[in-house]
Design an enzyme around this catalytic site. Sequence first.
Site, PDB file in Angstrom:
ATOM      1  CG  HIS A  35      -2.142  -0.826   1.058  1.00  0.00           C
ATOM      2  ND1 HIS A  35      -3.319  -0.550   1.705  1.00  0.00           N
ATOM      3  CD2 HIS A  35      -2.384  -1.905   0.283  1.00  0.00           C
ATOM      4  CE1 HIS A  35      -4.241  -1.432   1.338  1.00  0.00           C
ATOM      5  NE2 HIS A  35      -3.691  -2.275   0.480  1.00  0.00           N
ATOM      6  CE1 TYR A  44      -4.852   3.657   9.086  1.00  0.00           C
ATOM      7  CE2 TYR A  44      -5.401   3.347  11.389  1.00  0.00           C
ATOM      8  CZ  TYR A  44      -4.647   3.013  10.282  1.00  0.00           C
ATOM      9  OH  TYR A  44      -3.689   2.022  10.388  1.00  0.00           O
ATOM     10  N   PRO A 100      -3.696  -0.225  19.099  1.00  0.00           N
ATOM     11  CG  PRO A 100      -5.666  -1.344  18.531  1.00  0.00           C
ATOM     12  CD  PRO A 100      -4.931  -0.774  19.704  1.00  0.00           C
ATOM     13  CE  LYS A 133       4.460   3.031  13.575  1.00  0.00           C
ATOM     14  NZ  LYS A 133       4.605   2.514  12.225  1.00  0.00           N
ATOM     15  CE1 TYR A 170      -0.856   3.519   9.729  1.00  0.00           C
ATOM     16  CE2 TYR A 170       0.194   2.939   7.648  1.00  0.00           C
ATOM     17  CZ  TYR A 170      -0.804   2.746   8.582  1.00  0.00           C
ATOM     18  OH  TYR A 170      -1.738   1.766   8.385  1.00  0.00           O
TER      19      TYR A 170
HETATM   20  C1  DHB Z   1      -5.072  -3.297  10.962  1.00  0.00           C
HETATM   21  C2  DHB Z   1      -4.945  -3.089  12.318  1.00  0.00           C
HETATM   22  C3  DHB Z   1      -4.505  -1.875  12.771  1.00  0.00           C
HETATM   23  O1  DHB Z   1      -4.372  -1.648  14.086  1.00  0.00           O
HETATM   24  C4  DHB Z   1      -4.194  -0.848  11.891  1.00  0.00           C
HETATM   25  O2  DHB Z   1      -3.783   0.333  12.375  1.00  0.00           O
HETATM   26  C5  DHB Z   1      -4.326  -1.069  10.554  1.00  0.00           C
HETATM   27  C6  DHB Z   1      -4.766  -2.302  10.085  1.00  0.00           C
HETATM   28  C7  DHB Z   1      -5.556  -4.608  10.478  1.00  0.00           C
HETATM   29  O3  DHB Z   1      -5.795  -5.490  11.303  1.00  0.00           O
HETATM   30  O4  DHB Z   1      -5.709  -4.766   9.259  1.00  0.00           O
END
Ligand code: DHB
Length: 393
Positions: A72, A200, A293, A297, A385
């Site tokens: 991506h 997001y 999450p 990271k 990121y």
């Molecule tokens: C996923 C989980 C995340 O915490 C994130 O920031 C992006 C993607 C995932 O499980 O696809």
Amino acid sequence: ARTQVAIVGGGPAGLMLSHLLRLRGVDAVVLEARPRDRVETRQRAGILEHGTVDALREVGADARMDELGLPHDGFELRFAGRSVRVDMQELTGHRVMIWAQTEVTKDLIALRLEQGEPLVFDAEVLSVSDVETDSPLVRYRHQGAEHELRADVVVGADGSYGPARRAIPEHLVRRFERVYPYSWLGILADVAPSSHELIYARGRTGFALASMRSPSVTRAYIQVPNGTDPQAWADEAIWDELAARFALDDGSFTLARGPITDKSVTPMRSMVTEPMRHGRLFLAGDAAHIVPPTGAKGLNLAVADVRVLAEALGEWFASKDERLIDAYSDTVLRRVWRASHFSWTMTTMLHVDPDGDPFDEQLALSHLHHIESSESARRALAENYRGLALGAV
Ligand code: DHB
């Protein structure tokens, strides 16, 4: 039994470490408390930084990732009914890979077993001791019998509830913690992703994330109150909430719905324990630090820890030079705190505080406006990121 490195924990950190050590001629035994199928199927992270991708290439666990992983270039932020794209490739020259932790783990396990190297499932560690001597001991139970494993070094890669960390005397440990007042309800669904990139969103009623596992499997999350029972959410209610939180004012976004195959709730917290080394015990990954999450990271930090640790242990076993092992804790904690800050930023910017502090809400919106209007703000976000290079934190 005796080995050079006893690795407690067969998740991505412990498994990756075992491979990196092997490449440096160091023997290791990996002890995993759970059965193999549990390690391979528990839904976890999905985003790999390029450093993590490099590590998978270095150990030779990259074939399925290259075939099935989804590179991506960027991702989208949504708030107030509009969208901002963050083009990581253009802003930083690097992209990320969607490749699930379950798949990473499967490949690392298969490779280890193929090589005939020691990896024991259903090995319940009873104690880690003698870490202040040059011959630490791990006692574990496997198939009803108790075993002793002596090693030169023990690595605790056994997650945030694992026993290894407790071998550090309490009075030497500093523990930092932040509990967030919300959780994530995560779903897997048999439907093509609604967007080709991750979204997001800060919706009016809370955070939502649109991710994917393959061209035909959607992964998505919504912010829910702490203590939520995932089964209390009907499938249609989850889709309705996702649709509302991703909605764009120009009406250009449509959410594709399909059968939900997995539902789970994850609380959001941050934790750091320092130091990450005591005597001959080294901690890596979730055993020493948890991040919420939102910044993707956790897995990447775990892999970064063991890249640094493998280098340090490799040097020490080869030449008895202690400089890198002595620097390990400080070196990796710099990255851990960078990621903790980034994850806090992403989390607070995109979630709706249930206590509704209006000052905090304005700060979050202002940060989003800044990212929308400033290329340097987008670059700073993108750099964090996609992940900073080892040594660049
Ligand atoms: C996923 C989980 C995340 O915490 C994130 O920031 C992006 C993607 C995932 O499980 O696809």
